[in-house]
Design an enzyme around this catalytic site. Structure first.
Site, PDB file in Angstrom:
ATOM      1  N   SER A 133       0.822  -1.205   0.000  1.00  0.00           N
ATOM      2  CA  SER A 133       0.000   0.000   0.000  1.00  0.00           C
ATOM      3  C   SER A 133       0.857   1.256   0.000  1.00  0.00           C
ATOM      4  CB  SER A 133      -0.922   0.030   1.227  1.00  0.00           C
ATOM      5  OG  SER A 133      -1.691   1.216   1.231  1.00  0.00           O
ATOM      6  N   LYS A 187      -4.416  -6.591   3.899  1.00  0.00           N
ATOM      7  CA  LYS A 187      -4.455  -5.523   2.894  1.00  0.00           C
ATOM      8  C   LYS A 187      -5.894  -5.246   2.466  1.00  0.00           C
ATOM      9  CE  LYS A 187      -2.797  -2.669  -0.263  1.00  0.00           C
ATOM     10  NZ  LYS A 187      -3.819  -2.470  -1.269  1.00  0.00           N
ATOM     11  N   HIS A 190      -7.431  -3.258   5.167  1.00  0.00           N
ATOM     12  CA  HIS A 190      -6.833  -1.919   5.045  1.00  0.00           C
ATOM     13  C   HIS A 190      -7.584  -1.110   3.993  1.00  0.00           C
ATOM     14  CE1 HIS A 190      -4.305   0.797   2.647  1.00  0.00           C
ATOM     15  NE2 HIS A 190      -3.635   1.084   3.748  1.00  0.00           N
ATOM     16  N   ASN A 191      -7.840  -1.719   2.839  1.00  0.00           N
ATOM     17  CA  ASN A 191      -8.522  -1.003   1.766  1.00  0.00           C
ATOM     18  C   ASN A 191      -9.967  -0.685   2.140  1.00  0.00           C
ATOM     19  OD1 ASN A 191      -6.127  -1.439   0.441  1.00  0.00           O
ATOM     20  ND2 ASN A 191      -7.060  -2.164  -1.441  1.00  0.00           N
ATOM     21  N   GLU A 194      -9.828   2.209   4.298  1.00  0.00           N
ATOM     22  CA  GLU A 194      -9.528   3.348   3.425  1.00  0.00           C
ATOM     23  C   GLU A 194     -10.810   3.884   2.778  1.00  0.00           C
ATOM     24  OE1 GLU A 194      -7.511   3.613  -0.915  1.00  0.00           O
ATOM     25  OE2 GLU A 194      -6.246   2.696   0.627  1.00  0.00           O
TER      26      GLU A 194
END
Length: 490
Positions: A133, A187, A190-191, A194
């Site tokens: 990222s 990940k 995480h996205n 986000e």
């Protein structure tokens, strides 16, 4: 420039923006890199421009690429998720030897990573599914890296990944996440977070611009001020900068001429699907994904705007600074909820897939390089340092106090938006989650009665253990008969 016969420390396949910048990052940290792209012209262009004079070896065939690598060979794939990754692996794996390592650094679905780990392990080839990222700048200057797969595979690549990652307070933003799909799962979450962060910021912008009528210069000043406090983050910083850019064609603020139609690549949807599978609430992320879907319905919204009407527009007459402060506090409180939900999902996944995820490590590697990097992540790391088994981030003393401090303003911002007809789905979903989580009793008792009424699904009682079922129609019929009998008696 070295020749293809030289031994390279690592190789990378896929020279799109992220791939190119990762290669340059690796080379700048004293690693020699072999590169390959399916379209040879792309490789040649890179070799004659940004890679010229560097320890980067362009190759034209997969055989030449593999031949350029030191043993154990380390080959990183940076291509579009899904079938393209499988196609590269199918070409690459037969050329490798036992003990070699393949790394998928794209945004792959974690279940695909689990499958690939298993398949390649049968051939004695290591495989790491690695979340990367930071976008273009992060890839070049130091991303946040989230590797998952066999521990011994991680140890092969650790010296390179820890060196090329971002560093905060002397610590690399790269830690081993766990077996098989753990890295890509982290990940993915995480996205999802986000998505939530970005939508919450957009909702703050909506209230400030539509209710208070703040223009680009005032919005820049507000977000700049916010970035000096608890909301200090990459996303708040770039938001402030966005409001300063003018459109060269019209002279207007660029943000005002950008079409309100958001795109997405699917990782937010994956987060929601996984949460549903595991029975975890990620309502803030869900609201953010749905907001993007709604934005994509531009033609329908334009047509509806001529038919459906909300509150009449009116000039705000209250305390302007008080509402700005309320929106700031609502943004911070909602951000806490979004991360609490994300960490809750990670915890459920860890239990489901036997990953020993370290939440403190995850917060640590998200502090730099990645899109959601923020001062706030230090507080999350401290929370898990205090209690590694923390059930929900909201229950940590720091976050409990922060929510209590911001609650009144949070409600003010949401109610003001609602009364003004400004949609704030992520703010609202976050507040609803907070209110639901903190209540000892919810109206689900009525829901259970409904389910038992129409489907005999049974229910539990508050006063004794066991499952119970009521013959609702039978008792209703008996009551009607009793009423009729009493009427005849009278």
């Amino acid at each position: 420039m070295p020749t293809a016969n030289d031994s390279c420390d690592i190789g990378l396949i896929g020279l799109a923006v992220m791939g190119e910048n990762l290669v340059l990052n690796m080379e700048s940290k004293d690693f020699s890199v072999a590169v390959f792209n399916r379209t040879t012209a792309v490789t040649e262009k890179f070799a004659s421009s940004r890679a010229q004079g560097k320890r980067i070896v362009p190759t034209k065939t997969m055989e030449e690429f593999v031949g350029a690598l030191k043993r154990p060979r380390k080959a990183m794939i940076m291509v579009k998720a899904g079938a393209p990754v499988d196609a590269v692996i199918d070409q690459l794996a037969p050329l490798l030897e036992p003990g070699d390592l393949i790394i998928d650094g794209g945004n792959s679905l974690f279940t695909d990573t689990q499958r690939r780990c298993k398949t390649l392990a049968e051939k004695n080839i290591h495989f790491l599914g690695t979340g990367v990222s930071g976008g273009e700048e992060g890839a070049l200057k130091g991303p946040s890296i989230m590797p998952g797969g066999p521990q011994d595979a991680w140890e092969i690549i650790a010296p390179i990944f820890t060196k090329i990652s971002a560093h905060v307070d002397g610590e690399p933003c790269c830690r081993y996440m766990g077996p098989d799909g753990a890295g890509h799962y982290v990940k993915m979450v995480h996205n999802g977070i986000e998505y939530g962060d970005m939508q919450l910021i957009c909702e703050a912008y909506a209230i400030l611009s539509r209710v208070l009528g703040l223009g680009p210069k005032e919005l820049h000043d507000v977000f700049t001020q916010w970035n000096s406090g608890e909301l200090d983050s990459f996303l708040i910083e770039i938001t402030a900068r966005i409001f300063t850019r003018q459109d060269e064609e019209t002279g207007k603020a660029l943000v005002d001429v950008i079409l309100d139609k958001a795109g997405q690549k699917g990782t937010g949807k994956w987060t929601i699907m996984s949460a549903l599978d595991m029975g975890v609430v990620v309502s803030t992320i869900n609201a953010a994904v749905e907001a993007r879907v709604t934005s994509s319905m531009k033609d329908q919204r334009v047509a509806a705007s001529k038919i459906l009407h909300g509150p009449a527009e009116q000039t705000f007459t209250g305390d302007k600074q008080a509402l700005i402060d309320a929106v700031r506090d609502a943004l911070y409180a909602s951000k806490i909820i979004s991360y609490a939900q994300g960490m809750d999902l990670l915890g459920a996944a860890g239990r489901q897939y036997n990953w020993s995820l370290n939440f403190g490590d995850i917060a640590t590697i998200w502090r730099g390089g990645c899109i959601i990097r923020a001062r706030f992540l230090d507080r999350i790391k401290e929370a898990y340092d205090r209690d590694a088994g923390l059930g929900n981030l909201m229950l940590d003393p720091y976050f409990t106090e922060a929510l209590a401090k911001n609650e009144a303003n949070w409600r003010l911002a949401v109610s003001t938006a609602a009364n003004s007809g400004v949609a704030v789905p992520a703010f609202s979903a976050s507040l609803a989650y907070f209110d639901s989580y903190r209540q000892a009793r919810l109206p689900a008792n009525l829901l259970q009665a409904q389910r038992d009424f129409f489907g005999a699904h049974t229910y539990e009682r508050v006063d004794k253990p066991g499952s119970f079922h009521t013959e609702w129609l039978q008792e209703e019929g008996m009551a009607e008969q009793n009423n009729a009998s009493q009427g005849l008696a009278r």
